[in-house]
Design an enzyme around this catalytic site. Structure first.
Site, PDB file in Angstrom:
ATOM      1  CB  CYS B  84      -1.023  -0.115   1.372  1.00  0.00           C
ATOM      2  SG  CYS B  84      -2.212   1.096   1.002  1.00  0.00           S
ATOM      3  CG  HIS B 194      -3.175  -3.500   3.424  1.00  0.00           C
ATOM      4  ND1 HIS B 194      -2.298  -2.914   4.118  1.00  0.00           N
ATOM      5  CD2 HIS B 194      -3.857  -2.535   2.689  1.00  0.00           C
ATOM      6  CE1 HIS B 194      -2.300  -1.739   3.921  1.00  0.00           C
ATOM      7  NE2 HIS B 194      -3.325  -1.496   3.048  1.00  0.00           N
ATOM      8  CD  GLU B 196      -0.369  -5.405   5.857  1.00  0.00           C
ATOM      9  OE1 GLU B 196      -0.580  -5.984   4.601  1.00  0.00           O
ATOM     10  OE2 GLU B 196      -0.712  -4.100   5.932  1.00  0.00           O
TER      11      GLU B 196
END
Lengths: 81, 224
Positions: B84, B194, B196
């Protein structure tokens, strides 16, 4: 030396901010407005105006997606009200 | 394998990135003012709003002391993942091609997305199958991938388009549905979604873990 840098989205690149403004103006009763583009204005005092172009390329604009224009103004106005 | 996760003023996803990386190795935080990368094997440039995203997203962070070291690290072949805002920083730093422009929908958008793994043999996707679908969330306001047409052709020909938004998923207007690209050497990768945030079944998908597993796998191969 006082300088002014105008940064604009390159022609042909979608400009969502410009579109938003263009659509908002008729809603307020302003007709006949087209080709609205929103960019950025940077004003600065510089001791070495010759470095302005490099400043633009390295930081003030992203040359891949933005055009910039440097305007040199009258002497420094730092400290002016 | 040791990951270093950068922290800038305004970063907000470094803790999740650290937790995700810690599932496949060790992970520590690297402060933006420090030039020492502490001998990590891979660097993660996390999401957030580094330096307030003033001027352009990633424009200021790109000149931070830690990024000078990251640029050297990447040019030496080190693995660098940008997520990002991290993707935006890597593009501004010239480590990845192209730029991320304001979303075509003019909104900050948060959505769970289906992504197509275009290249399953990169250092960041080798735990995936080509053509596989990954369910990973995205949340951003400036994620519209842009590069001039000729550059897009080159990227596709060179296999640098790693992830694409599946049909109906490209909310930000990215050219050619590009969600993630790597550099020519294949050691630097950036994506807007994302991974994560998709490592635990509790939050709906564990597909993001594949990116971190791929990196761990790649490090083992590199050291073998």
């Amino acid at each position: 030396m006082r300088a002014r840098v105008l940064v604009r989205p390159k022609a042909g690149i979608l400009d969502p901010q410009g579109i938003a403004v263009e659509q908002a103006l008729p809603a307020l009763g302003f007709s006949g407005v087209s080709h609205v583009h929103v960019g950025r204005l940077v004003e600065l005092d510089v001791e070495v105006p010759a470095q302005l172009d490099e400043m633009c390329r390295k930081l003030l604009a992203n040359p891949l997606v933005e055009d910039y224009e440097v305007q040199l103004l009258e002497g420094p106005v730092a400290g002016a009200p | 394998m040791r990951f270093g996760v950068l922290r800038f003023p305004g970063s907000c996803d470094e803790a999740d990135a650290q937790l995700a990386a810690a599932r496949v190795g060790e992970a520590s935080i690297l402060w933006h003012q420090d030039r020492d990368l502490q001998g990590v094997d891979a660097v993660i440039v996390p999401g957030g709003f580094s330096y307030g995203d003033y001027l352009r997203a990633g424009a200021i962070a790109r000149f931070s002391p830690v990024m000078e070291s990251v640029i050297d690290f990447a040019r030496g072949g080190g693995f660098v993942l940008g997520i990002c805002n991290g993707f935006q920083v890597l593009c501004e730093a010239g480590l990845l091609p192209g730029a991320l422009l304001p979303n075509a929908n003019r909104r900050f958008t948060f959505r769970q997305l289906d992504l197509e793994v275009v290249q399953g043999d990169t250092a960041f996707t080798r735990a995936c199958e080509p053509g596989e679908t990954l369910s990973i969330p995205a949340k951003h306001e400036s994620g519209r991938y842009y590069a001039p047409e000729a550059m897009l052709d080159e990227l596709e020909d060179a296999g640098q388009v790693v992830l694409r938004y599946k049909p109906e998923q490209n909310f930000n207007g990215s050219l050619r549905d590009i969600a993630g690209v790597c550099n020519e050497a294949g050691n630097v990768f950036g994506l807007m979604p994302h991974p994560e945030h998709a490592v635990d079944a509790l939050t709906g998908s564990t597909d993001g873990l594949r990116i971190f597993e791929s990196m761990a796998l790649s490090m083992r191969v590199a050291h073998a």
